[in-house]
Design a protein around this motif. Structure first.
Motif, short mmCIF file in Angstrom:
data_model
loop_
_atom_site.label_atom_id
_atom_site.label_comp_id
_atom_site.label_asym_id
_atom_site.label_seq_id
_atom_site.Cartn_x
_atom_site.Cartn_y
_atom_site.Cartn_z
N CYS A 16 -2.51 0.78 0.35
CA CYS A 16 -1.71 -0.11 1.18
C CYS A 16 -0.33 0.50 1.37
O CYS A 16 0.17 1.21 0.51
N ASN A 17 0.27 0.22 2.52
CA ASN A 17 1.61 0.71 2.81
C ASN A 17 2.70 -0.23 2.29
O ASN A 17 3.87 0.11 2.32
N SER A 29 -2.37 0.20 -5.24
CA SER A 29 -2.76 1.53 -5.72
C SER A 29 -4.01 1.52 -6.58
O SER A 29 -4.59 2.57 -6.84
N GLU A 68 -4.88 -1.93 3.01
CA GLU A 68 -4.54 -2.04 4.44
C GLU A 68 -5.54 -1.21 5.22
O GLU A 68 -5.50 0.03 5.19
N LEU A 71 -4.80 1.94 7.46
CA LEU A 71 -4.52 3.27 6.91
C LEU A 71 -5.72 4.20 7.13
O LEU A 71 -5.60 5.41 6.95
N THR A 103 1.81 -4.57 9.85
CA THR A 103 2.94 -3.66 10.02
C THR A 103 2.55 -2.30 10.59
O THR A 103 3.43 -1.52 10.96
N LEU A 104 1.26 -2.03 10.65
CA LEU A 104 0.80 -0.74 11.19
C LEU A 104 0.08 -0.88 12.53
O LEU A 104 -0.43 0.11 13.06
N ASP A 137 8.06 -2.83 1.62
CA ASP A 137 7.32 -1.58 1.76
C ASP A 137 7.46 -0.79 0.46
O ASP A 137 8.09 -1.23 -0.50
N ARG A 138 6.90 0.38 0.42
CA ARG A 138 6.90 1.19 -0.80
C ARG A 138 8.30 1.65 -1.22
O ARG A 138 8.49 2.03 -2.37
N SER A 143 9.56 -6.11 5.13
CA SER A 143 8.54 -5.80 6.14
C SER A 143 8.54 -6.78 7.31
O SER A 143 7.80 -6.59 8.27
#
Length: 188
Positions: A16-17, A29, A68, A71, A103-104, A137-138, A143
């Motif tokens: 996931c982002n 993760s 996500e 991705l 978000t993507l 976000d990371r 976001s």
């Protein structure tokens, strides 16, 4: 008698982002345990099997999940193209679903879901402050701004897609009326 399967959920990317504070998967993760994205070979084998055994008298649904799923955008687009073509050839009513943090979403993704019967579920947790706190976000940045920019064109013109929002509610954020008002304010 066992009924024929009519749906399939593909976990196309466990990554996931975002780094959501409440994520069950170690903030997307999975502790490094599921780092590989689903391959075209695996996805196509599963989809082809579903299309072979599903009852042609009823709709068939192929879902994309993650992490996500966007991705692994190329796989999502390839599966939809393939399943739609096979569906047309066999006279099947093939539909799709995707659960995304939004978000993507790209113009190409929006075109895809508008063109096909898609149930699009967007994870959004409320207003900017709540969304940014729960779904950074990371790099720790909020976001909300990116989410609203990416989903606005789809909400304004969904085409064949049905778009819905889903909220994650935790003990620290129970002002549901304000959170729902914020989501409705985005035009969900």
């Amino acid at each position: 008698v066992e009924p024929a399967p009519q749906s399939l959920s593909l976990n196309v990317s466990s990554a996931c982002n975002l780094a959501c504070s409440y994520c069950y998967a170690d903030q997307g993760s999975f502790g490094g345990k599921q780092a590989e994205r689903m391959t075209h070979e695996t996805a196509f084998a599963a989809v082809d099997r579903l299309l072979e055994v599903a009852d042609p008298a009823h709709p068939i649904t192929i879902g994309f999940l993650g992490g996500e799923p966007l991705l692994n955008r190329a796989l999502v687009h390839s599966v939809v193209t393939h399943a739609s073509q096979v569906g047309r050839e066999r006279g099947l009513d093939v539909r799709y679903s995707i659960t995304t943090n939004g978000t993507l979403l790209s113009d190409e993704d929006i075109h895809l879901v508008r063109k096909h019967q898609f149930a699009v579920t967007v994870s959004v947790d409320g207003d900017a402050a709540t969304q940014d706190a729960q779904r950074p976000d990371r790099r720790g940045r909020g976001s909300f701004k990116r989410l609203t920019r990416c989903v606005a064109p789809l909400l304004a013109d969904p085409g064949l897609a049905q778009v819905a929002a889903r909220l994650t509610v935790g003990a620290g954020s129970l002002d549901l009326a304000a959170r729902l008002d914020a989501v409705w304010g985005l035009c969900f």
